[in-house]
Design a protein around this motif. Structure first.
Motif, PDB file in Angstrom:
ATOM      1  N   ILE B  99       0.861  -1.176   0.000  1.00 33.62           N
ATOM      2  CA  ILE B  99       0.000   0.000   0.000  1.00 33.62           C
ATOM      3  C   ILE B  99       0.896   1.225   0.000  1.00 33.62           C
ATOM      4  N   SER B 114       0.558  -5.695   4.026  1.00 35.43           N
ATOM      5  CA  SER B 114      -0.493  -6.166   4.927  1.00 35.43           C
ATOM      6  C   SER B 114      -1.122  -7.465   4.435  1.00 35.43           C
ATOM      7  N   ILE B 116      -3.937  -8.394   5.387  1.00 30.60           N
ATOM      8  CA  ILE B 116      -5.355  -8.090   5.152  1.00 30.60           C
ATOM      9  C   ILE B 116      -5.555  -7.646   3.706  1.00 30.60           C
ATOM     10  N   PHE B 117      -4.564  -6.927   3.162  1.00 30.72           N
ATOM     11  CA  PHE B 117      -4.626  -6.523   1.764  1.00 30.72           C
ATOM     12  C   PHE B 117      -4.656  -7.765   0.861  1.00 30.72           C
ATOM     13  N   LYS B 119      -5.703 -10.672   1.688  1.00 26.68           N
ATOM     14  CA  LYS B 119      -6.994 -11.319   1.910  1.00 26.68           C
ATOM     15  C   LYS B 119      -8.085 -10.604   1.101  1.00 26.68           C
ATOM     16  N   LEU B 120      -8.009  -9.283   1.083  1.00 28.37           N
ATOM     17  CA  LEU B 120      -8.989  -8.492   0.338  1.00 28.37           C
ATOM     18  C   LEU B 120      -8.937  -8.828  -1.144  1.00 28.37           C
ATOM     19  N   LEU B 137      -3.405   0.380  -4.259  1.00 29.52           N
ATOM     20  CA  LEU B 137      -4.104   1.034  -3.156  1.00 29.52           C
ATOM     21  C   LEU B 137      -3.292   2.228  -2.713  1.00 29.52           C
TER      22      LEU B 137
END
Lengths: 150, 150
Positions: B99, B114, B116-117, B119-120, B137
């Motif tokens: 990011i 990340s 989470i990134f 995962k997104l 992003l």
DNA sequence: TTAAGTGCAAATATTTTGCTGTCAC
DNA sequence: GTGACAGCAAAATATTTGCACTTAA
């Protein structure tokens, strides 16, 4: 109850009034186009549509108004993977942030709302001690229809 | 064992050789600059740095090579919230997506990796049946230092 | 040898600015 | 009345293209 995506015509104008920002015929035309747009517009498209409402609208007024709207946090600026040309696209900032996906084959633009995206932004704010003002996730690739066709 | 972020000089050239893409003095200079850059470069900066290695490099060759690198998926194109001007910034695509955060006050650019990134992106691929080729992003806001100072 | 790549100059695309006159409040 | 905003034209910025020459493979 979730708000609909097509939402509150007049809200941009209301925001201007609230903040004591001056309203002009030209701004009214530009805001109306942004409020009623069903797709992402670039500056040239916005100019053409605004001129249909008020023929006097000039290109420079469009850019000046876009800058104002950005500063007020009322619109988002996108590249959409530069599917057509090098310019930017604009859309109203609505209640929920969303991801933009652009199909590199058919050019279709898709939007997607995700809780994981919200969680990711929360992580950035917390782990990086970064106060997010604006965020933009754009993805290029192949949509379901074009995946097979390739 | 994770690969280091500063990584494999010569890998861009190796990629060209692997795919039978012609190597020229000018491309060699441009690739070397991209490989050794420590920050995000715009086209003008890339041109200046490449000309120090090979004075004959022309602006159009820089743009043509950037287009080639993009098509090959070897670099990413960024706006970095247009902190300076309307142009684009470029960086090598390394092993891990990240990011970008741009501080709207001091102009500092930060990067953040990340899970989470990841995962997104997985969610987008699955839920939208969208095959991701490139993702970007970018976040604008205030860094830890500038949050207080505002 | 020859298709691909290059520099150069000019074109195109996108956005901004200076200036003078106008209008919203 | 006056400061903010407008149009217009021109500049500034960013990127692409046509063409004739050069070069990597």
């Amino acid at each position: 109850m979730p708000l609909p995506q097509t939402e509150m015509p007049g809200r941009l104008q209301a925001h201007f009034a609230d903040r004591g920002i001056r309203m002009t015929e030209q701004r009214r035309a530009i805001l109306r186009v942004m409020e009623t747009a069903t797709k992402h517009l670039d500056a040239a498209q916005l100019l053409r549509k605004a001129q249909k409402l008020d023929a006097s609208v000039d290109r420079s007024t469009v850019y000046r108004t876009l800058r104002l709207l950005k500063r007020q946090g009322l619109i988002d600026e996108l590249d959409l993977m530069h599917i057509h040309g090098e310019g930017h696209y604009y859309e109203r900032k609505l209640n929920r942030d969303h991801i933009h996906m652009a199909c590199l084959r058919c050019g279709k633009i898709m939007e997607f709302v995700s809780d994981i995206f919200e969680k990711l932004k929360g992580q950035v704010e917390k782990d990086c001690r970064f106060r997010i003002v604006v965020s933009r996730l754009e993805i290029g690739g192949y949509c379901a229809a074009c995946r097979g066709a390739k």
